[in-house]
Write a protein that holds these residues in place. Sequence first.
Motif, PDB file in Angstrom:
ATOM      1  N   ARG A  95      -0.899 -58.496  -3.100  1.00 37.31           N
ATOM      2  CA  ARG A  95      -1.947 -58.245  -2.097  1.00 37.31           C
ATOM      3  C   ARG A  95      -1.279 -57.605  -0.889  1.00 37.31           C
ATOM      4  O   ARG A  95      -0.095 -57.865  -0.600  1.00 37.31           O
ATOM      5  N   TRP A 120       2.171 -67.861  -5.825  1.00 35.21           N
ATOM      6  CA  TRP A 120       0.916 -67.471  -6.495  1.00 35.21           C
ATOM      7  C   TRP A 120       0.933 -67.911  -7.957  1.00 35.21           C
ATOM      8  O   TRP A 120      -0.083 -68.372  -8.489  1.00 35.21           O
ATOM      9  N   ILE A 172     -19.114 -76.855  -9.252  1.00 39.23           N
ATOM     10  CA  ILE A 172     -17.694 -76.812  -8.858  1.00 39.23           C
ATOM     11  C   ILE A 172     -17.293 -78.120  -8.181  1.00 39.23           C
ATOM     12  O   ILE A 172     -16.232 -78.679  -8.462  1.00 39.23           O
ATOM     13  N   VAL A 279      -9.803 -74.040  -2.539  1.00 38.82           N
ATOM     14  CA  VAL A 279     -10.127 -72.617  -2.703  1.00 38.82           C
ATOM     15  C   VAL A 279     -11.183 -72.413  -3.801  1.00 38.82           C
ATOM     16  O   VAL A 279     -12.013 -71.515  -3.724  1.00 38.82           O
ATOM     17  N   LEU A 280     -11.163 -73.283  -4.808  1.00 37.33           N
ATOM     18  CA  LEU A 280     -12.070 -73.070  -5.940  1.00 37.33           C
ATOM     19  C   LEU A 280     -13.525 -73.123  -5.500  1.00 37.33           C
ATOM     20  O   LEU A 280     -14.373 -72.389  -6.001  1.00 37.33           O
ATOM     21  N   SER A 287     -20.237 -66.588  -5.279  1.00 40.74           N
ATOM     22  CA  SER A 287     -20.162 -65.504  -6.260  1.00 40.74           C
ATOM     23  C   SER A 287     -21.211 -65.695  -7.356  1.00 40.74           C
ATOM     24  O   SER A 287     -22.077 -64.839  -7.563  1.00 40.74           O
ATOM     25  N   THR A 288     -21.172 -66.851  -8.020  1.00 45.34           N
ATOM     26  CA  THR A 288     -22.071 -67.043  -9.169  1.00 45.34           C
ATOM     27  C   THR A 288     -23.533 -67.115  -8.705  1.00 45.34           C
ATOM     28  O   THR A 288     -24.434 -66.598  -9.367  1.00 45.34           O
ATOM     29  N   VAL A 352     -11.083 -57.235  -5.203  1.00 47.68           N
ATOM     30  CA  VAL A 352     -10.244 -57.722  -4.101  1.00 47.68           C
ATOM     31  C   VAL A 352      -9.020 -56.813  -4.135  1.00 47.68           C
ATOM     32  O   VAL A 352      -8.449 -56.601  -5.208  1.00 47.68           O
ATOM     33  N   HIS A 354      -5.588 -54.833  -4.248  1.00 43.07           N
ATOM     34  CA  HIS A 354      -4.222 -55.113  -4.714  1.00 43.07           C
ATOM     35  C   HIS A 354      -3.237 -54.296  -3.867  1.00 43.07           C
ATOM     36  O   HIS A 354      -3.638 -53.376  -3.154  1.00 43.07           O
ATOM     37  N   GLY A 410     -12.710 -58.310 -12.452  1.00 44.90           N
ATOM     38  CA  GLY A 410     -11.431 -57.699 -12.120  1.00 44.90           C
ATOM     39  C   GLY A 410     -10.617 -57.464 -13.380  1.00 44.90           C
ATOM     40  O   GLY A 410     -11.112 -57.624 -14.509  1.00 44.90           O
ATOM     41  N   ARG A 414      -4.328 -60.509 -11.755  1.00 44.81           N
ATOM     42  CA  ARG A 414      -5.128 -61.162 -10.708  1.00 44.81           C
ATOM     43  C   ARG A 414      -6.581 -61.349 -11.148  1.00 44.81           C
ATOM     44  O   ARG A 414      -7.445 -61.663 -10.318  1.00 44.81           O
ATOM     45  N   VAL A 415      -6.885 -61.139 -12.424  1.00 43.85           N
ATOM     46  CA  VAL A 415      -8.272 -61.294 -12.877  1.00 43.85           C
ATOM     47  C   VAL A 415      -8.784 -62.670 -12.455  1.00 43.85           C
ATOM     48  O   VAL A 415      -8.021 -63.639 -12.363  1.00 43.85           O
ATOM     49  N   CYS A 416     -10.087 -62.753 -12.178  1.00 42.83           N
ATOM     50  CA  CYS A 416     -10.683 -63.996 -11.682  1.00 42.83           C
ATOM     51  C   CYS A 416     -10.402 -65.177 -12.623  1.00 42.83           C
ATOM     52  O   CYS A 416     -10.826 -65.152 -13.789  1.00 42.83           O
ATOM     53  N   GLY A 418     -11.780 -67.969 -12.493  1.00 44.21           N
ATOM     54  CA  GLY A 418     -13.028 -68.732 -12.686  1.00 44.21           C
ATOM     55  C   GLY A 418     -14.013 -68.030 -13.596  1.00 44.21           C
ATOM     56  O   GLY A 418     -15.160 -68.466 -13.742  1.00 44.21           O
ATOM     57  N   ALA A 422     -17.819 -69.214 -14.589  1.00 46.10           N
ATOM     58  CA  ALA A 422     -18.914 -68.403 -14.057  1.00 46.10           C
ATOM     59  C   ALA A 422     -19.789 -67.907 -15.199  1.00 46.10           C
ATOM     60  O   ALA A 422     -21.021 -67.996 -15.149  1.00 46.10           O
TER      61      ALA A 422
END
Length: 512
Positions: A95, A120, A172, A279-280, A287-288, A352, A354, A410, A414-416, A418, A422
């Motif tokens: 990032r 990360w 969640i 963060v989750l 988003s969902t 997001v 990169h 994504g 770094r693909v989501c 979640g 979702a």
Amino acid sequence: MQALLTTLVCGLVVLTTLWIKTRLKNIPPGPPRLPILGNLHQFPSGSVISTFDKWHKKYGPIVGLSLGSQTLILLGNMEVAKELFGKRGRIYSSRPRMVMGNENLTQNKHTALLPYGPKWKIHNRIHNSILAAGKTQHYTELIEGESIRVLHHLMHTSEYNRCYTRFTSSIIFSLVYGKQLQGDEPEFHEMLQIAENFVAAIAGGTWLVDIFPFINRLPSFLNPWKRMGNRFHDRAMRLFESNATHAMGTKAWNFTKHVHAAEDTSGLTDREVLYMIGVLFEAGNDSTSTVLRFCTMAAILFPDAVKLAQAELDAVVGPSRLPSVDDLPQMPYVSAFINEVLRWRPITPGGVVHASSEDDIFMGYKIPRGSVLMFNHWSAHLDEKTYDDPLSFRPERWLENDNLPLHAFGYGRRVCPGQYVARKTLDVMIPRLLWAFDFEAGYENGVRAKIDPYNLQELGALLRPVPFPAIFKPRDEARRALIDKSFANRDANLDGILNRIETAISRGSEVK
Ligand code: HEM
């Protein structure tokens, strides 16, 4: 003295111009640049997605821009994103430095802002330990139970926005902290506010401290950015701590207990662990639920597609039971409807961003180390070379071509993480909405509202519809009665559900 100063300033300007010129030599094509400023003056103040889309149409799938000393590369279709974020993921998964977002507001603890590196990797490993496809298959009972509340609420309230937010948040929160949300808990509102403030702070334009990072070293009394960051971080930390204390004190399994008991967290401090878990909620609730808002918009605007989905649901499920995820393989049109919602209005239109960690050459162009790369989901999902008649909402396209790409979550390392939760949430909820209701625009000041599919809010990385009134009409009395009965008989014992999840996970069984 004055002459010396003028010479020094001129020398500095010439050197900077030369440095920028060398750096930008042979970067991908883009709109013409000014010296030093680059494309800053053309940078959109309003709709970013439509300007970027225009540039892709003119310059192709990879567009190079310069914002002062910063190089920004836009990726406008799946092939280029796959190549760079996928095959060359080793150098395209970091990032950019975000002084305000990463260093001040979240103090190097927010997964989505962390540079690619050891910290990360721990976040990602632990997130996947609970969110991977194999784990998510066990969450169906929880998600189906929550979905019955949505159906029931929508028969009695027009506040579908709140209803969707409570639904996705409760899923969640139940998994992470072992507590179902009714929608009026103070901790729920505090979590929502922190998530909202975070998005607003990141989206609110570039901070001075991001342009001149050295000012972040100023002492606190001269540094409002650090003071604001400390306040924001402490508030989030207090909440994550108290949620975790609650989670550890519950009787049943939850994600917080799992992380403490079963995951190797060495390499993170205790507070970093709490943040990584918190963060989750931030990443997963809005988003969902926003996808469900776009689904509602599509259902109002495209009644023919709804009729076809309902015909399939009636043939496979009938009126006397609710659809389940097991029905989806027999309902290709309904599955296509869900894909089409995700394609038609990507909720993260620019993904997001990169950052690249090495110099690279791609398609003959130079991508200098430290470039910021944006996978432009909006242009990619509305690309006419990939999708026939891309502006139309046409679930049929997924039946005509089963190789169509969909990258709402994504791409690459770094693909989501979640994405499976979702997708399962949408696979449960969207068929049930289509099974239960007919959809109409609601009223504003006594007049039927006109729903404009381009009335959108861009807030940082997120795209939302501007709130619109909607009416959910139960399709018949039998369905209304079944929803009432299912709501009355639902298993409200979350501990029981979570214990069944734990058993299924520990057996590694394939039960849903
Ligand atoms: C339909 C709903 C969702 C969509 C469309 C979505 C989309 C995305 C996208 C595009 C990214 C950035 C990928 C990249 O950098 O290339 C992302 C990152 C992320 N998402 Fe999601 N997401 C959704 C739901 C969720 C859920 C439910 C969770 C958690 C339970 C979640 C957790 C995360 C996290 C932690 C990241 C940061 C990953 C990283 O930086 O390594 N998301 N999401």
